[in-house]
Design a protein around this motif. Structure first.
Motif, mmCIF file in Angstrom:
data_model
loop_
_atom_site.group_PDB
_atom_site.id
_atom_site.type_symbol
_atom_site.label_atom_id
_atom_site.label_comp_id
_atom_site.label_asym_id
_atom_site.label_seq_id
_atom_site.Cartn_x
_atom_site.Cartn_y
_atom_site.Cartn_z
ATOM 1 N N HIS A 1 -16.028 42.752 -15.345
ATOM 2 C CA HIS A 1 -16.497 44.087 -15.702
ATOM 3 C C HIS A 1 -15.394 44.924 -16.339
ATOM 4 O O HIS A 1 -15.616 45.582 -17.361
ATOM 5 C CB HIS A 1 -17.050 44.793 -14.463
ATOM 6 N N VAL A 2 -14.202 44.912 -15.751
ATOM 7 C CA VAL A 2 -13.125 45.742 -16.288
ATOM 8 C C VAL A 2 -12.742 45.288 -17.691
ATOM 9 O O VAL A 2 -12.701 46.098 -18.637
ATOM 10 C CB VAL A 2 -11.892 45.723 -15.358
ATOM 11 N N LEU A 3 -12.469 43.997 -17.856
ATOM 12 C CA LEU A 3 -12.042 43.512 -19.170
ATOM 13 C C LEU A 3 -13.178 43.613 -20.187
ATOM 14 O O LEU A 3 -12.948 43.990 -21.344
ATOM 15 C CB LEU A 3 -11.551 42.072 -19.059
ATOM 16 N N GLY A 4 -14.383 43.268 -19.777
ATOM 17 C CA GLY A 4 -15.517 43.365 -20.691
ATOM 18 C C GLY A 4 -15.779 44.792 -21.123
ATOM 19 O O GLY A 4 -16.039 45.064 -22.299
ATOM 20 N N ASP A 5 -15.700 45.744 -20.184
ATOM 21 C CA ASP A 5 -15.970 47.148 -20.520
ATOM 22 C C ASP A 5 -14.852 47.765 -21.346
ATOM 23 O O ASP A 5 -15.061 48.810 -21.982
ATOM 24 C CB ASP A 5 -16.172 47.959 -19.238
ATOM 25 N N LEU A 6 -13.678 47.138 -21.347
ATOM 26 C CA LEU A 6 -12.574 47.636 -22.176
ATOM 27 C C LEU A 6 -12.498 46.932 -23.518
ATOM 28 O O LEU A 6 -11.572 47.188 -24.298
ATOM 29 C CB LEU A 6 -11.247 47.477 -21.430
ATOM 30 N N GLY A 7 -13.470 46.036 -23.788
ATOM 31 C CA GLY A 7 -13.567 45.486 -25.133
ATOM 32 C C GLY A 7 -13.306 44.012 -25.283
ATOM 33 O O GLY A 7 -13.477 43.460 -26.374
ATOM 34 N N PHE A 8 -12.890 43.318 -24.201
ATOM 35 C CA PHE A 8 -12.634 41.886 -24.326
ATOM 36 C C PHE A 8 -13.945 41.113 -24.426
ATOM 37 O O PHE A 8 -14.983 41.517 -23.892
ATOM 38 C CB PHE A 8 -11.809 41.387 -23.143
ATOM 39 N N SER A 9 -13.873 39.989 -25.092
ATOM 40 C CA SER A 9 -15.066 39.187 -25.360
ATOM 41 C C SER A 9 -15.634 38.588 -24.087
ATOM 42 O O SER A 9 -14.904 38.084 -23.242
ATOM 43 C CB SER A 9 -14.714 38.057 -26.342
ATOM 44 N N THR A 10 -16.955 38.644 -23.958
ATOM 45 C CA THR A 10 -17.618 38.021 -22.824
ATOM 46 C C THR A 10 -19.033 37.638 -23.218
ATOM 47 O O THR A 10 -19.726 38.375 -23.893
ATOM 48 C CB THR A 10 -17.654 38.953 -21.606
ATOM 49 N N ARG A 11 -19.459 36.447 -22.775
ATOM 50 C CA ARG A 11 -20.826 35.976 -23.015
ATOM 51 C C ARG A 11 -21.712 36.179 -21.808
ATOM 52 O O ARG A 11 -22.898 36.426 -21.928
ATOM 53 C CB ARG A 11 -20.818 34.490 -23.375
ATOM 54 N N ASN A 12 -21.136 36.044 -20.622
ATOM 55 C CA ASN A 12 -21.903 36.139 -19.391
ATOM 56 C C ASN A 12 -20.936 36.368 -18.240
ATOM 57 O O ASN A 12 -19.725 36.498 -18.451
ATOM 58 C CB ASN A 12 -22.751 34.872 -19.175
ATOM 59 N N ILE A 13 -21.471 36.412 -17.020
ATOM 60 C CA ILE A 13 -20.649 36.762 -15.856
ATOM 61 C C ILE A 13 -19.639 35.683 -15.500
ATOM 62 O O ILE A 13 -18.793 35.885 -14.631
ATOM 63 C CB ILE A 13 -21.529 37.054 -14.625
ATOM 64 N N ARG A 14 -19.704 34.527 -16.158
ATOM 65 C CA ARG A 14 -18.777 33.440 -15.844
ATOM 66 C C ARG A 14 -17.615 33.347 -16.821
ATOM 67 O O ARG A 14 -16.733 32.522 -16.644
ATOM 68 C CB ARG A 14 -19.526 32.090 -15.840
ATOM 69 N N ARG A 15 -17.599 34.188 -17.857
ATOM 70 C CA ARG A 15 -16.591 34.021 -18.914
ATOM 71 C C ARG A 15 -15.958 35.355 -19.291
ATOM 72 O O ARG A 15 -16.623 36.375 -19.365
ATOM 73 C CB ARG A 15 -17.228 33.442 -20.182
ATOM 74 N N ILE A 16 -14.678 35.286 -19.563
ATOM 75 C CA ILE A 16 -13.972 36.376 -20.219
ATOM 76 C C ILE A 16 -12.995 35.735 -21.200
ATOM 77 O O ILE A 16 -12.295 34.778 -20.849
ATOM 78 C CB ILE A 16 -13.265 37.310 -19.205
ATOM 79 N N ASP A 17 -12.972 36.232 -22.427
ATOM 80 C CA ASP A 17 -12.164 35.613 -23.468
ATOM 81 C C ASP A 17 -10.894 36.410 -23.714
ATOM 82 O O ASP A 17 -10.790 37.583 -23.344
ATOM 83 C CB ASP A 17 -12.982 35.519 -24.770
#
Length: 864
Positions: A559-575
């Motif tokens: 949630h933190v990285l995704g909401d700050l703009g990092f790539s994510t496809r679903n709850i199992r991944r952060i790019d």
């Protein structure tokens, strides 16, 4: 005692039960070309993005005799407990210690090879011992089980295969418990199933209830009503419940910490949509009763992989109509097989089977239980002589063929062509030509089964040949299209990447701080024939990064990285992609290393905060908003600095236009920069595959045309500068003009100037990889900022001591770790405690004592 002939038959059976699966599985590996039998490796799907990297970490920890419950190699940091419990607690994994890291794919291939063979052997031995008949048909049952549809589709998810190996052993143990009151084999095998993979252990525990119902019905006297039968067998039911409970308690030292850690993932949420009263598959499902119903392209979305060989599909049908099989046996088999089938079809039950969640790809993970059940009842019916019922065999075969034909018809009518990276709609793509093979193989199987019923020895051999060919064909179709890797190329490229990244590591190790890396390894990515994001490559190269992909990813990280703009496809991944000047500084992304074929291009950012920074107490109340990355970035800096200044500015849109071409949509946005600094584009909740970006006619890197949504850098711009953004997309996009933002770099630098004097300075950062659960450092705290923020996900397992005094851990910035500190210089130590470990250990001791005490009590009672 067995006669000489009986011992010889038994010996021959065991030789064939071992030799035949070895030869067949080896032949498949040779034909497909899988190392060490060929030049390819199985680095496809999750093997390339998860298992390889996790095995590399396991190998490192075993080699150094070290285990840390927390690792900074997993995204920005996370607990390793669920990774071990879900992926790594398997004895056969020790094979990796015989290979170097570059040869890990070969080790993985060998582990899978061994497991497929053991699945077959386990089932063959189970059938022979259960029915006390060491027959060639039991060997065929083992082959069908070891290469059933589930295995053909999911064998590269190798952590699930151990459950298939232990299942026949456990069922045999359950029968010994039911019929003879002997619990040892049942308890030991159930413990091993749960120990090697808690997820499969959960599924099999549900199956055990069904199997107990099967045994109760099978042994119910016709004159005894249902409830009276339960009452008459209550002692057996009680022992089953008691020993199942003790077996589960004996593994509590793993289960409880894992359950607590999993509650920190996105999988803790229950969705009402997963419990709607509806079916999960339609009338196209019979396609999967025949050979070749699924291929690799459809591995994530498909009907249940029922295929278990025509011999056992036909045999199961015959069983339910045979005059030689008792009505009570049919009822019992109906409970078992019907219960599994309905559990797959009815959505609420399906969700319960899958641990209260719907699988994100690889559906119907319990279908191997269906294969197990129909093999067992077919073998039982065969021993009762049902193959002699020729007319019934023929009618059953014709009925099966008709059902599969209906399945193909509905698949062609209702099914949708598989769409690349689209998994949220039902899809079934069939190749109609395969139906000809289905019909031919059903015909040959039926002829052979009739011959076996007539006691013809050649027919028995022919039946095995047809089954082996059918299983092999299905396995090859299931792997058709799999983007297998080249093992030699992998070894060569991995060695090169290790050398190049290692040169950066030397500079990192000589520094006195903690920093993260963003590594774009182009040669390594080019090894794979599908988009490869290197989610877990930090485990391979042992550097700190951002990205991660696993079923156990901490929800706060996402949630933190995704909401700050990092790539994510679903709850199992952060790019790793999606960083900005703000996140690069605060999350310590100092090194940006792009590896090419002939070297690497290294960018070193002069200023980053490291592992932690001091923030105003506003950071404790910061709430990040989903899909509003620019607002979140602005709020993040404001909360850190404790002011209301504007740090992120939206450009002024001069014009916005959309053009529809024959093959793509084109968007042109002309805008005026309202600040001086880096500018970014963000399109939330869109997969950017087949999307290209241009700034003033210059095409941006294709790295940003990926599988998720990330912050896309458009370059450094001066205030008042006019630029044109052009987007080419194969799908329609929305709100493009509203998703632009620029960072006021001068204002950000003022915040950084203050932060540079109040960093958390980590002691011995080079030890963090080995001892991530324990670290300390010092910080100088001013009056403006008195909350230390560590850029790791909030986890109640962390404890902090400031100058030797315990301080509470707080959740800050929407999901990071925070500690309040008073002004002055402080030494701060952080220790991670695996939550639930003590309670789990105590329950394990209680479970083991319970097993021991029960055994002693029963022995004393029997001697009285």
């Amino acid at each position: 005692m067995l006669s000489q002939r009986g011992r010889q038959t038994k010996r021959s059976f065991y030789i064939l039960a071992v030799l035949i699966p070895i030869l067949l599985v080896s032949a498949l590996f040779v034909v497909i070309g899988i190392a060490p039998f060929g030049s390819h490796n199985l680095l496809v799907s999750d093997l390339s993005t998860q298992y390889l990297q996790f095995f590399a970490e396991l190998k490192h920890q075993l080699a150094h005799f070290s285990f840390s419950g927390y690792s900074f190699l997993m995204s920005i940091g996370d607990s390793l407990v669920p990774i071990y419990a879900y992926y790594l607690l398997i004895p056969l994994n020790l094979i990796i210690m015989l290979f170097g890291t570059a040869q890990l794919p070969i080790a993985i291939d060998l582990i899978i090879w061994v497991k497929l063979i053991l699945c077959s052997i386990s089932m063959s031995v189970f059938l022979a011992k259960k029915y006390q008949n060491y027959d060639l048909m039991a060997v065929y049952g083992g082959l069908a089980y070891g290469l059933c549809g589930f295995v053909a589709m999911y064998f590269y998810d190798l952590m699930w295969l151990d459950a298939l190996i232990w299942l026949p052993v456990m069922v045999y143990g359950l029968e010994k418990l039911y019929y003879h009151g002997k619990p040892a084999l049942y308890v030991v095998s159930l413990i091993m199933i749960i120990f090697t993979n808690f997820y499969m252990g959960y599924i099999i525990c549900i199956f055990n209830v069904l199997y107990m119902a099967y045994l109760l019905k099978k042994n119910q006297p016709y004159s005894l009503p249902f409830f009276q039968n339960l009452k008459a067998n209550w002692q057996k039911i009680s022992w089953f419940i008691w020993y199942s409970l003790l077996a589960g308690m004996s593994v509590a030292v793993i289960l409880i910490p894992t359950a607590i850690a999993m509650m920190a993932t996105g999988k803790k949420d229950l969705l009402a949509a997963n419990f709607l009263v509806k079916g999960t598959f339609g009338l196209s499902f019979p396609v999967n009763l025949g050979v070749g119903g699924n291929d690799f392209a459809g591995r994530l979305v498909h009907n249940p992989s029922f295929f278990t060989g025509s011999l056992f599909i036909i045999g199961a049908i015959v069983y339910f109509f045979s005059k030689l099989v008792s009505q009570r046996d049919k009822q019992a088999a109906g409970i078992l097989i019907g219960g599994i089938f309905v559990g797959m079809w009815f959505l609420p039950l399906n969700t319960i089977w899958h641990m209260m969640q719907q699988p994100a790809g690889f559906p119907f993970r319990m279908v191997f239980l269906f294969s197990f059940a129909i093999i067992m009842v077919t073998y039982e019916g065969y021993l009762q002589g049902m193959f002699a019922e020729e007319k019934l065999l023929i009618r059953s075969a014709v009925g099966l063929g008709a059902a599969i034909l209906i399945g193909y018809i509905f698949a062609n009518i209702e099914g949708q062509k598989l769409m690349e990276f689209r998994f949220d709609i039902p899809q079934l793509s069939v190749r109609n030509i395969i139906f000809a093979f289905v019909v031919g193989l059903i015909f040959l199987t039926t002829i052979a089964m009739i011959g076996v019923g007539r006691q013809r020895g050649t027919s028995r051999i022919f039946l095995g040949v047809v089954l082996a060919f059918e299983l092999s064909l299905n396995f090859m179709i299931a792997t058709d299209g799999a983007p297998l890797g080249n093992q030699k190329a992998f070894e060569r490229t991995y060695a090169q990447s290790t050398r190049l990244i290692g040169s950066v590591e030397k500079r990192y190790q000589s520094d006195d701080g903690f920093y993260r890396f963003l590594i774009i390894d182009k040669p390594f990515r080019d090894l794979f024939k599908v988009p490869y994001s290197g989610y877990n490559d930090s485990f391979l190269y042992r550097n700190h990064g951002i990205s991660s992909y696993s079923s156990t990813l901490n929800a706060h990280t996402h949630h933190v990285l995704g909401d700050l703009g990092f790539s994510t496809r679903n709850i199992r991944r952060i790019d790793m992609l999606g960083g900005t000047a703000i996140t690069n500084y605060f999350f310590g992304l100092k090194y940006y290393d792009v590896l090419g074929r002939y070297g690497n291009h290294l960018t070193v950012r002069k200023r980053t905060s490291g592992l932690g920074f001091m923030a105003n107490r506003q950071i404790e109340d910061l709430k990040l908003k989903r899909g509003q990355a620019f607002d979140n970035l602005n709020d993040f800096v404001q909360a850190t600095a404790g002011n209301q200044r504007q740090y992120v500015y939206a450009p002024t849109i001069i014009s916005s236009a959309k053009f529809v071409h024959r093959d793509y949509f084109e968007y042109k946005v002309k805008f005026w920069a309202n600040t001086t600094g880096p500018h970014y584009l963000y399109i939330p909740r869109v997969r950017l595959i087949n999307v290209s970006f241009y700034i003033n006619g210059q095409k941006l890197s294709k790295l940003y045309s990926g599988l998720g949504t990330e912050m896309i850098p458009m370059g450094y711009m001066q205030k008042g500068q006019i630029s044109t953004l052009t987007i080419h997309s194969t799908k329609e996009l929305h709100h493009v003009a509203g998703d632009l933002g620029g960072i006021d770099l001068a204002k950000l630098r003022q915040v950084e100037n203050y932060q540079d004097n109040h960093k958390f300075k980590l002691q011995n950062p080079s030890l963090l990889n080995e001892h991530g659960a324990h670290f300390k450092g010092h910080v100088t705290v001013g009056k403006r900022a008195q909350t230390l923020v560590l850029t790791i996900p909030f986890d109640k397992g962390w404890q902090a001591k400031v100058d030797g005094h315990q301080r509470p851990i707080k959740k800050v910035a929407g999901g990071l770790v925070g500690v309040r500190v008073t002004p002055g210089k402080h030494q701060i130590a952080f220790n991670y405690h695996i939550r639930g470990l003590l309670a789990g250990a105590l329950l394990t001791i209680v479970g083991l004592l319970g097993l021991t005490g029960t055994a002693i009590w029963r022995r004393l009672k029997s001697n009285m």
